[in-house]
Design an enzyme around this catalytic site. Sequence first.
Site, PDB file in Angstrom:
ATOM      1  N   LYS A  40     -10.882 -54.319   5.067  1.00  0.00           N
ATOM      2  CA  LYS A  40     -12.061 -54.075   5.909  1.00  0.00           C
ATOM      3  C   LYS A  40     -11.791 -53.021   6.985  1.00  0.00           C
ATOM      4  O   LYS A  40     -10.773 -53.068   7.665  1.00  0.00           O
ATOM      5  CB  LYS A  40     -12.464 -55.389   6.570  1.00  0.00           C
ATOM      6  CG  LYS A  40     -13.801 -55.397   7.253  1.00  0.00           C
ATOM      7  CD  LYS A  40     -14.148 -56.838   7.625  1.00  0.00           C
ATOM      8  CE  LYS A  40     -15.462 -56.960   8.336  1.00  0.00           C
ATOM      9  NZ  LYS A  40     -16.603 -56.366   7.691  1.00  0.00           N
ATOM     10  N   CYS A  45      -4.974 -54.668  11.257  1.00  0.00           N
ATOM     11  CA  CYS A  45      -4.009 -54.304  10.212  1.00  0.00           C
ATOM     12  C   CYS A  45      -4.524 -53.155   9.342  1.00  0.00           C
ATOM     13  O   CYS A  45      -3.772 -52.238   8.994  1.00  0.00           O
ATOM     14  CB  CYS A  45      -3.672 -55.514   9.340  1.00  0.00           C
ATOM     15  SG  CYS A  45      -2.844 -56.835  10.238  1.00  0.00           S
ATOM     16  N   CYS A  46      -5.794 -53.190   9.003  1.00  0.00           N
ATOM     17  CA  CYS A  46      -6.377 -52.135   8.170  1.00  0.00           C
ATOM     18  C   CYS A  46      -6.411 -50.811   8.923  1.00  0.00           C
ATOM     19  O   CYS A  46      -6.159 -49.750   8.341  1.00  0.00           O
ATOM     20  CB  CYS A  46      -7.778 -52.525   7.702  1.00  0.00           C
ATOM     21  SG  CYS A  46      -7.765 -53.957   6.589  1.00  0.00           S
ATOM     22  N   THR A  47      -6.691 -50.883  10.223  1.00  0.00           N
ATOM     23  CA  THR A  47      -6.696 -49.668  11.036  1.00  0.00           C
ATOM     24  C   THR A  47      -5.309 -49.058  11.069  1.00  0.00           C
ATOM     25  O   THR A  47      -5.141 -47.850  10.868  1.00  0.00           O
ATOM     26  CB  THR A  47      -7.184 -49.976  12.467  1.00  0.00           C
ATOM     27  OG1 THR A  47      -8.525 -50.474  12.386  1.00  0.00           O
ATOM     28  CG2 THR A  47      -7.134 -48.742  13.352  1.00  0.00           C
ATOM     29  N   ALA A  50      -4.464 -47.466   7.584  1.00  0.00           N
ATOM     30  CA  ALA A  50      -5.193 -46.222   7.331  1.00  0.00           C
ATOM     31  C   ALA A  50      -4.710 -45.092   8.236  1.00  0.00           C
ATOM     32  O   ALA A  50      -4.550 -43.951   7.784  1.00  0.00           O
ATOM     33  CB  ALA A  50      -6.693 -46.450   7.500  1.00  0.00           C
TER      34      ALA A  50
END
Length: 157
Positions: A40, A45-47, A50
Amino acid sequence: MQLRVGEQAPGFALPDADMKQVDLAEFRGRRHVVLFFYPKDGTPCCTREATDFSDHEADFGGQNCVLLGISRDDCLKHAEFRDKEGIGIELLSDRDGSVCKRYGVWQAREVDGHRKFGVSRSTFIIDRDGTIRHALYNVNYKGHALEVLRLVKELNS
């Protein structure tokens, strides 16, 4: 069902944050591809994952490799995420989850005693011929971009 090293990468065409279609086939014979699936936009964590990949975009480019991030978020959410975090790589929208399912990253897990489905953080390294050279499921985002870069460099040596 998870994909295996040596298999041909399943083809797809998905829209990016600017709603431009990106077709995996356009890289065949020309560049290696790193596909990283993440749950998401905007979560911590995704930020981090990426932005780590984005921070090393030039290093991957120097290895003749393109980076593509995929989640089920829509194009508008991807654009907001990209712009807010300064992400330079393409983020693709798999709204219906069909590509996530073909790559085996749409997985069930137990949450508070209930079975829930979601995107498992996973990365695929695909060579110029469209062959999966590495299929990394359920990865930890910490240090992941540099580990993937090391594996890409091995493809070129």
